[in-house]
Design a protein around this motif. Structure first.
Motif, PDB file in Angstrom:
ATOM      1  N   UNK A 142      94.238 -18.562 -33.666  1.00  0.00           N
ATOM      2  CA  UNK A 142      93.791 -20.107 -33.460  1.00  0.00           C
ATOM      3  C   UNK A 142      92.141 -20.045 -33.503  1.00  0.00           C
ATOM      4  N   UNK A 143      91.634 -21.412 -33.702  1.00  0.00           N
ATOM      5  CA  UNK A 143      90.115 -21.195 -33.866  1.00  0.00           C
ATOM      6  C   UNK A 143      89.607 -21.254 -34.967  1.00  0.00           C
ATOM      7  N   UNK A 144      90.340 -21.530 -36.060  1.00  0.00           N
ATOM      8  CA  UNK A 144      90.165 -21.322 -37.518  1.00  0.00           C
ATOM      9  C   UNK A 144      91.093 -22.588 -38.258  1.00  0.00           C
ATOM     10  N   UNK A 145      90.529 -22.774 -39.577  1.00  0.00           N
ATOM     11  CA  UNK A 145      91.323 -23.290 -40.358  1.00  0.00           C
ATOM     12  C   UNK A 145      90.850 -23.136 -42.033  1.00  0.00           C
ATOM     13  N   UNK A 146      91.795 -23.097 -42.883  1.00  0.00           N
ATOM     14  CA  UNK A 146      91.526 -22.791 -44.379  1.00  0.00           C
ATOM     15  C   UNK A 146      91.385 -23.937 -45.130  1.00  0.00           C
ATOM     16  N   UNK A 147      90.381 -23.803 -46.219  1.00  0.00           N
ATOM     17  CA  UNK A 147      90.275 -24.968 -47.153  1.00  0.00           C
ATOM     18  C   UNK A 147      91.586 -25.171 -47.909  1.00  0.00           C
ATOM     19  N   UNK A 148      91.364 -26.077 -48.572  1.00  0.00           N
ATOM     20  CA  UNK A 148      92.610 -26.628 -49.424  1.00  0.00           C
ATOM     21  C   UNK A 148      92.929 -25.551 -50.558  1.00  0.00           C
ATOM     22  N   UNK A 149      91.836 -24.892 -51.178  1.00  0.00           N
ATOM     23  CA  UNK A 149      92.358 -24.031 -52.325  1.00  0.00           C
ATOM     24  C   UNK A 149      92.552 -22.409 -51.595  1.00  0.00           C
TER      25      UNK A 149
ATOM     26  N   UNK B 225      83.059 -21.750 -33.499  1.00  0.00           N
ATOM     27  CA  UNK B 225      82.355 -20.770 -32.613  1.00  0.00           C
ATOM     28  C   UNK B 225      81.745 -21.737 -31.532  1.00  0.00           C
ATOM     29  N   UNK B 226      81.030 -21.223 -30.521  1.00  0.00           N
ATOM     30  CA  UNK B 226      80.104 -21.640 -29.671  1.00  0.00           C
ATOM     31  C   UNK B 226      79.312 -22.611 -30.183  1.00  0.00           C
ATOM     32  N   UNK B 227      78.363 -21.988 -31.041  1.00  0.00           N
ATOM     33  CA  UNK B 227      77.310 -22.519 -31.632  1.00  0.00           C
ATOM     34  C   UNK B 227      77.832 -23.284 -33.031  1.00  0.00           C
ATOM     35  N   UNK B 228      78.746 -23.821 -33.140  1.00  0.00           N
ATOM     36  CA  UNK B 228      79.276 -24.650 -34.303  1.00  0.00           C
ATOM     37  C   UNK B 228      80.359 -23.918 -35.284  1.00  0.00           C
ATOM     38  N   UNK B 229      80.362 -24.375 -36.418  1.00  0.00           N
ATOM     39  CA  UNK B 229      81.615 -24.172 -36.968  1.00  0.00           C
ATOM     40  C   UNK B 229      80.826 -23.224 -38.397  1.00  0.00           C
ATOM     41  N   UNK B 230      81.446 -22.095 -38.552  1.00  0.00           N
ATOM     42  CA  UNK B 230      80.896 -21.082 -39.804  1.00  0.00           C
ATOM     43  C   UNK B 230      81.715 -21.035 -40.733  1.00  0.00           C
ATOM     44  N   UNK B 231      81.552 -21.150 -42.015  1.00  0.00           N
ATOM     45  CA  UNK B 231      82.315 -20.876 -43.249  1.00  0.00           C
ATOM     46  C   UNK B 231      82.094 -19.420 -43.786  1.00  0.00           C
TER      47      UNK B 231
END
Length: 428
Positions: free
Chosen positions: A220-227, A235-241
């Motif tokens: 958990x704690x993640x998501x994939x882009x459309x492609x 993360x605690x300090x924000x979202x990292x790609x």
């Protein structure tokens, strides 16, 4: 004025080029229309040289452009006198906001000069915003420290290994390095791998002395882009790609015949061991005697037959016996081609680590190698950072040299613009 690279001054012979062009250029003649030549008297003719200089001002401009271009390559420097009692402090930009360093800089004398370790050495300010984590080219900046007006320099730096490239420089300055330990244990996500069922995160963990790789399965704690080429990590300090790679099975094409059946079994066993080690499927498609290779449909091709083929394309391992070879697999003269130098047996596949050589040949980590180099947080010891100090032999050598390249470039740009305008007006 002195020059950092005076050997470039030999290029001043290029001044002969515009001079020769102006000597041999013919100025366009003017046509004067007259009604009749009946009343014109013949004058005494005088012989004159055809080699005459045309457009003195334009010639001067062009020679100045070449001169400044050569001086710019030679690295013009202006000699100034330095203050031997002054100490200059230089701070790596990534250390801005470092708690321990802020306490040290607060205790300095107000007259002490504090600069940033980057091109131009701009001034450091107490309330500066963080300037990123990029690692500077340390040795290159050390060479430019000769332009600073002080005799002694103290450098506060992370001293990361990746920033020390090329040869250790020589300097007349007394440079002391202070290696700042990282405040936090570095845990940098590099990339994510997925096989359609689960996603694995690869991170680089470092403490300044060692780098370790950490693999963990994400639930958990993640998501994939459309492609599905990127993954957003919460993360605690924000979202990292970070980059996301879908791990498809490795396709291997194996070309054999009845005489190479034994070698074929050892290769299949080695690939099965690699599949188990990598936790990744390796599909082996075998081609019997007489079937010709395509090479484009497989990630890796293996040719065990005694006959040769000109249809090789892609990445290949070709059996080519060489009793003098020191390894089972050696590179070929062709790009992306390697040779299998000995018939495979139970002994040499184990003793010479044939499966490990195959793993290196597959080169599965090519996508992550560049990420590792940029995230390398290892540090060098302060005792290894001192440049080659040379004691000046005279007061003249003790002088500080100020870089004048930016001024020379500005004047060169102005002269080139003026030369183009004059050339257009004069039609030269």
């Amino acid at each position: 004025m002195v020059f950092a690279n005076p050997s470039y001054l030999w290029a001043l012979w290029g001044l002969l080029v515009p001079l020769a062009i102006h000597l041999w250029s013919k100025k366009e003649a003017k046509t004067i229309k007259i009604g009749s030549i009946q009343l014109l008297d013949e004058s005494n003719s005088r012989q004159s040289s055809s080699l005459q200089l045309n457009e003195w001002f334009l010639l001067l401009l062009r020679m100045l452009v070449i001169t400044l271009a050569v001086m710019l390559m030679a690295g013009p420097q202006w000699r100034t006198h330095k203050n031997r009692d002054l100490v200059t402090y230089i701070v790596e930009p990534s250390l801005v906001g470092h708690h321990t360093l802020d306490q040290v800089l607060d205790s300095l004398n107000e007259t002490s000069e504090v600069l940033l370790l980057k091109n131009g050495f701009p001034e450091w300010e107490m309330e500066m915003e963080p300037l990123g984590t990029a690692t500077p080219h340390y040795w290159q900046l050390v060479q430019k420290m000769d332009s600073l007006p002080s005799d002694s320099i103290v450098v506060f730096s992370h001293a990361r290994v990746q920033g020390f490239r090329s040869v250790r420089p020589t300097t007349h300055k007394k440079i002391n390095w202070v290696v700042m330990e990282p405040e936090n244990f570095a845990d940098t996500p590099l990339m994510a791998l997925g096989n359609g069922e689960e996603t694995e995160l690869i991170s680089l963990v470092g403490d300044g002395q060692n780098n370790l790789f950490k693999k963990e399965k994400l639930t958990n704690g993640f998501s994939l882009t459309e492609n599905k080429d990127s993954l957003r990590l919460e993360a605690d300090n924000g979202t990292k790609t970070i980059g996301h790679t879908v791990l498809n099975p490795i396709e291997v094409a194996l070309y054999s015949d009845t005489e190479t059946e034994a070698k074929k079994k050892y290769i299949e066993a080695s690939l099965a061991a690699l599949s188990n080690y990598l936790q990744r499927d390796i599909n082996i498609q075998t081609f019997e005697d007489g079937e010709q290779p395509d090479g484009s449909s497989a990630d890796f091709n293996i040719w065990l037959r005694s006959d040769s083929s000109d249809a090789f394309s892609g990445k290949w391992l070709v059996f080519h016996e060489d009793p003098l070879a020191k390894r089972l697999i050696v590179p070929s003269t062709k790009e992306r081609h390697h040779y299998l130098t000995k018939p495979l047996t139970a002994e040499n596949t184990v003793e010479e680590h044939f499966a490990e050589q195959l793993l290196i040949l597959l080169n599965l980590d090519v996508d992550i190698e560049e990420l590792i180099s940029t995230a390398d947080s290892r540090q060098m010891d302060a005792s290894e950072l001192e440049p080659n100090y040379v004691e000046p032999k005279s007061k003249r050598e003790r002088a500080t040299f100020k870089d004048m390249s930016h001024w020379a470039f500005f004047v060169l740009l102005v002269l080139m613009m003026v030369e183009r305008v004059v050339s257009y007006l004069k039609k030269q």
